[in-house]
Write a protein that holds these residues in place. Sequence first.
Motif, PDB file in Angstrom:
ATOM      1  N   ILE A 252     -16.673   7.189   5.791  1.00 39.89           N
ATOM      2  CA  ILE A 252     -15.329   7.522   5.432  1.00 39.89           C
ATOM      3  C   ILE A 252     -15.580   7.433   3.463  1.00 39.89           C
ATOM      4  CG2 ILE A 252     -12.866   6.786   4.712  1.00 39.89           C
ATOM      5  CD1 ILE A 252     -13.056   5.723   7.671  1.00 39.89           C
ATOM      6  N   ARG A 253     -16.341   6.260   3.138  1.00 43.49           N
ATOM      7  CA  ARG A 253     -16.281   6.355   1.527  1.00 43.49           C
ATOM      8  C   ARG A 253     -17.346   7.453   1.106  1.00 43.49           C
ATOM      9  NH1 ARG A 253     -19.075   0.754  -0.836  1.00 43.49           N
ATOM     10  NH2 ARG A 253     -20.428   1.139   0.823  1.00 43.49           N
ATOM     11  N   GLU A 254     -18.204   7.632   1.906  1.00 43.88           N
ATOM     12  CA  GLU A 254     -19.093   8.964   1.305  1.00 43.88           C
ATOM     13  C   GLU A 254     -18.445  10.325   1.415  1.00 43.88           C
ATOM     14  OE1 GLU A 254     -22.161  11.017   0.160  1.00 43.88           O
ATOM     15  OE2 GLU A 254     -21.973   8.924  -0.061  1.00 43.88           O
ATOM     16  N   HIS A 282      -3.893   7.390   1.776  1.00 39.72           N
ATOM     17  CA  HIS A 282      -3.917   8.240   0.688  1.00 39.72           C
ATOM     18  C   HIS A 282      -4.598   7.336  -0.713  1.00 39.72           C
ATOM     19  CE1 HIS A 282      -0.605  10.152   2.825  1.00 39.72           C
ATOM     20  NE2 HIS A 282      -0.793  11.118   2.011  1.00 39.72           N
ATOM     21  N   ILE A 283      -5.188   8.359  -1.583  1.00 35.11           N
ATOM     22  CA  ILE A 283      -5.850   7.797  -2.493  1.00 35.11           C
ATOM     23  C   ILE A 283      -5.476   8.790  -3.733  1.00 35.11           C
ATOM     24  CG2 ILE A 283      -8.169   7.221  -1.314  1.00 35.11           C
ATOM     25  CD1 ILE A 283      -9.124   9.931  -2.449  1.00 35.11           C
ATOM     26  N   MET A 284      -5.755   8.227  -5.005  1.00 32.78           N
ATOM     27  CA  MET A 284      -5.228   9.041  -6.103  1.00 32.78           C
ATOM     28  C   MET A 284      -6.600   9.780  -6.565  1.00 32.78           C
ATOM     29  SD  MET A 284      -2.345   8.060  -6.499  1.00 32.78           S
ATOM     30  CE  MET A 284      -1.920   8.778  -8.115  1.00 32.78           C
ATOM     31  N   VAL A 285      -6.552  10.904  -6.773  1.00 32.20           N
ATOM     32  CA  VAL A 285      -7.319  12.014  -7.328  1.00 32.20           C
ATOM     33  C   VAL A 285      -6.894  12.599  -8.428  1.00 32.20           C
ATOM     34  CG1 VAL A 285      -8.816  13.901  -6.814  1.00 32.20           C
ATOM     35  CG2 VAL A 285      -8.098  12.347  -4.951  1.00 32.20           C
ATOM     36  N   GLY A 287      -5.071  11.425 -10.773  1.00 34.76           N
ATOM     37  CA  GLY A 287      -3.819  10.841 -10.723  1.00 34.76           C
ATOM     38  C   GLY A 287      -2.691  11.614  -9.892  1.00 34.76           C
ATOM     39  N   SER A 288      -3.229  12.464  -8.886  1.00 36.82           N
ATOM     40  CA  SER A 288      -2.628  13.105  -7.838  1.00 36.82           C
ATOM     41  C   SER A 288      -2.688  12.138  -6.302  1.00 36.82           C
ATOM     42  CB  SER A 288      -2.726  14.523  -7.595  1.00 36.82           C
ATOM     43  OG  SER A 288      -2.528  15.158  -8.970  1.00 36.82           O
ATOM     44  N   ARG A 289      -1.637  11.884  -6.040  1.00 38.17           N
ATOM     45  CA  ARG A 289      -1.633  11.306  -4.507  1.00 38.17           C
ATOM     46  C   ARG A 289      -2.202  12.348  -3.609  1.00 38.17           C
ATOM     47  NH1 ARG A 289       1.942  11.779  -0.523  1.00 38.17           N
ATOM     48  NH2 ARG A 289       2.217   9.977   0.833  1.00 38.17           N
ATOM     49  N   THR A 290      -3.027  11.970  -3.022  1.00 35.52           N
ATOM     50  CA  THR A 290      -4.070  12.702  -2.085  1.00 35.52           C
ATOM     51  C   THR A 290      -4.404  12.051  -0.693  1.00 35.52           C
ATOM     52  OG1 THR A 290      -5.070  13.887  -3.876  1.00 35.52           O
ATOM     53  CG2 THR A 290      -6.157  14.413  -1.841  1.00 35.52           C
ATOM     54  N   SER A 291      -3.857  13.101   0.393  1.00 34.36           N
ATOM     55  CA  SER A 291      -4.131  12.575   1.707  1.00 34.36           C
ATOM     56  C   SER A 291      -5.405  12.696   2.063  1.00 34.36           C
ATOM     57  CB  SER A 291      -3.328  13.008   2.898  1.00 34.36           C
ATOM     58  OG  SER A 291      -3.498  12.873   4.085  1.00 34.36           O
ATOM     59  N   VAL A 292      -6.243  11.434   2.772  1.00 33.98           N
ATOM     60  CA  VAL A 292      -7.620  11.521   3.446  1.00 33.98           C
ATOM     61  C   VAL A 292      -7.433  11.098   5.116  1.00 33.98           C
ATOM     62  CG1 VAL A 292      -8.758  10.963   1.390  1.00 33.98           C
ATOM     63  CG2 VAL A 292      -7.989   9.059   2.846  1.00 33.98           C
ATOM     64  N   HIS A 293      -6.268  11.530   5.398  1.00 39.47           N
ATOM     65  CA  HIS A 293      -5.826  11.432   6.912  1.00 39.47           C
ATOM     66  C   HIS A 293      -6.811  12.095   7.721  1.00 39.47           C
ATOM     67  CE1 HIS A 293      -3.118  10.192  10.112  1.00 39.47           C
ATOM     68  NE2 HIS A 293      -2.509   9.684   9.376  1.00 39.47           N
ATOM     69  N   GLU A 294      -7.255  13.146   7.426  1.00 40.15           N
ATOM     70  CA  GLU A 294      -8.111  14.018   8.426  1.00 40.15           C
ATOM     71  C   GLU A 294      -9.421  13.369   8.557  1.00 40.15           C
ATOM     72  OE1 GLU A 294     -11.127  16.251   9.539  1.00 40.15           O
ATOM     73  OE2 GLU A 294     -11.191  16.053   7.561  1.00 40.15           O
ATOM     74  N   ILE A 295     -10.141  12.981   7.315  1.00 42.84           N
ATOM     75  CA  ILE A 295     -11.329  12.421   7.301  1.00 42.84           C
ATOM     76  C   ILE A 295     -11.518  10.729   7.952  1.00 42.84           C
ATOM     77  CG2 ILE A 295     -13.095  11.256   5.809  1.00 42.84           C
ATOM     78  CD1 ILE A 295     -12.173  13.125   3.626  1.00 42.84           C
ATOM     79  N   ARG A 298     -10.676  11.513  12.014  1.00 41.42           N
ATOM     80  CA  ARG A 298     -11.850  11.921  12.780  1.00 41.42           C
ATOM     81  C   ARG A 298     -12.918  11.011  12.909  1.00 41.42           C
ATOM     82  NH1 ARG A 298     -15.618  14.503   9.727  1.00 41.42           N
ATOM     83  NH2 ARG A 298     -14.073  14.842   8.291  1.00 41.42           N
ATOM     84  N   ILE A 299     -13.273  10.005  11.977  1.00 43.15           N
ATOM     85  CA  ILE A 299     -14.391   9.166  12.140  1.00 43.15           C
ATOM     86  C   ILE A 299     -13.976   7.867  12.755  1.00 43.15           C
ATOM     87  CG2 ILE A 299     -15.828   7.715  10.605  1.00 43.15           C
ATOM     88  CD1 ILE A 299     -15.809   9.929   8.271  1.00 43.15           C
ATOM     89  N   LEU A 300     -12.788   7.400  12.656  1.00 44.52           N
ATOM     90  CA  LEU A 300     -12.457   6.227  13.276  1.00 44.52           C
ATOM     91  C   LEU A 300     -11.989   6.581  14.883  1.00 44.52           C
ATOM     92  CD1 LEU A 300      -9.956   4.288  10.840  1.00 44.52           C
ATOM     93  CD2 LEU A 300     -12.752   4.041  11.317  1.00 44.52           C
TER      94      LEU A 300
END
Length: 391
Positions: A252-254, A282-285, A287-295, A298-300
């Motif tokens: 996930i991190r990579e 969600h992470i900040m990209v 300065g914008s709030r961005t979803s990483v839900h799909e990543i 899928r992995i978990l």
Amino acid sequence: MEKTRLAAIDVGNDSLKGIFGEMEHEINIPNIIARDVEDRPVIGLEELDNQEPIDGLHIRLHSPSLQENGAVYRVGHLATRSGNATELDPGSSKSEEDQTLVMLFAALALDAVREENKKVFKRSNNVVEATYSLGTGLPLREVKEGKDVGYRSKLLGSVHQIEFLVTPKYQGIKVNIKFEEVKIYPEGFAAFINLVMDNDLKIINKDLIDKRIIIQDIGGLSTDIAVIKNRKVDDDRAQGFNLGVSESLDAIREEIRSKYGVELDSRRDVVEVITKKNDRNHIMVKGSRTSVHEIVDRILLELAKKQYRHLRNVWQRNSQTEIAYFIGGGSIVLKDYLKALNNNLDGYNIDFFEDEKESVWMMANAYYKLIADFAKKNQKEIKEEKKAVKN
């Protein structure tokens, strides 16, 4: 006569959890270390002593148990800010890694050097002499392979010195640690003890005591599945797998780094992203709030399927099992996925600990119960022997 202090320490793949004394002191340190130099640069040196020691743990270790004796390390939170930080690798044995001992010694030294322990341990010329009775554990797989014997012998019979270097409040203090006793417990058995007994090892969960139970402990690097029958672990049916959440967290991190250019410092940072109550996944990209839900999903989900397959295989070979408990830090990460899979597939009687702290601290609590009980019985025997000699 020198005093001996109790310590119960779970060196988990994500973090170390330690309970000390009469349960009045707890320590939780991320299981991350980084080799370092003796004089690490500090910005704002005058503010060093206003920081917490656990946030700036910088030590040198001398111990015959270490492959690299005399090395300097950043440990825990401080190591996460280092470019050469190391976390335990999948497939490694906890009992054979220097990192396990570095974490263990660092935690004991942090407890020994506390102001409150000046009356417990002898201290002169900035050297603390500390003696502990230690309760700790290893994965079932390693205990079955007999690695607990070698691990115990590494700790007993030697003096292990921890020198605080550029560490807040403790700079220049050395702690010499020795062990009066070391007890190493298989992790599955410890989990069972914690489920059914209180701190005095009195039964508190009568409904569970005589049930057939599966305990699936999902850690960072491995998974232990203990089968409990007749109030003890069935050694022949207990299994350990080199399958934990660490590889998935790294993946996930990579993928986040590759897709968004965002660098998460450690696996713990990834766990924070996927378990936080607000803005989960969600992470900040920029300065914008961005979803990483799909990543994350899928992995978990892929990992949860593998974990569920192990549960199914063990349950099929132990068909009279009444309930399976998922414990450990990995179970918190995978809980929703495992529940969904179980609802859609076999519908086993499974349970999780809704109290996340209880799940994560379960091993440390169990080790404390066991080592405290051992110490109590040992004291009783010594008193009886003295009484018999007098008579």
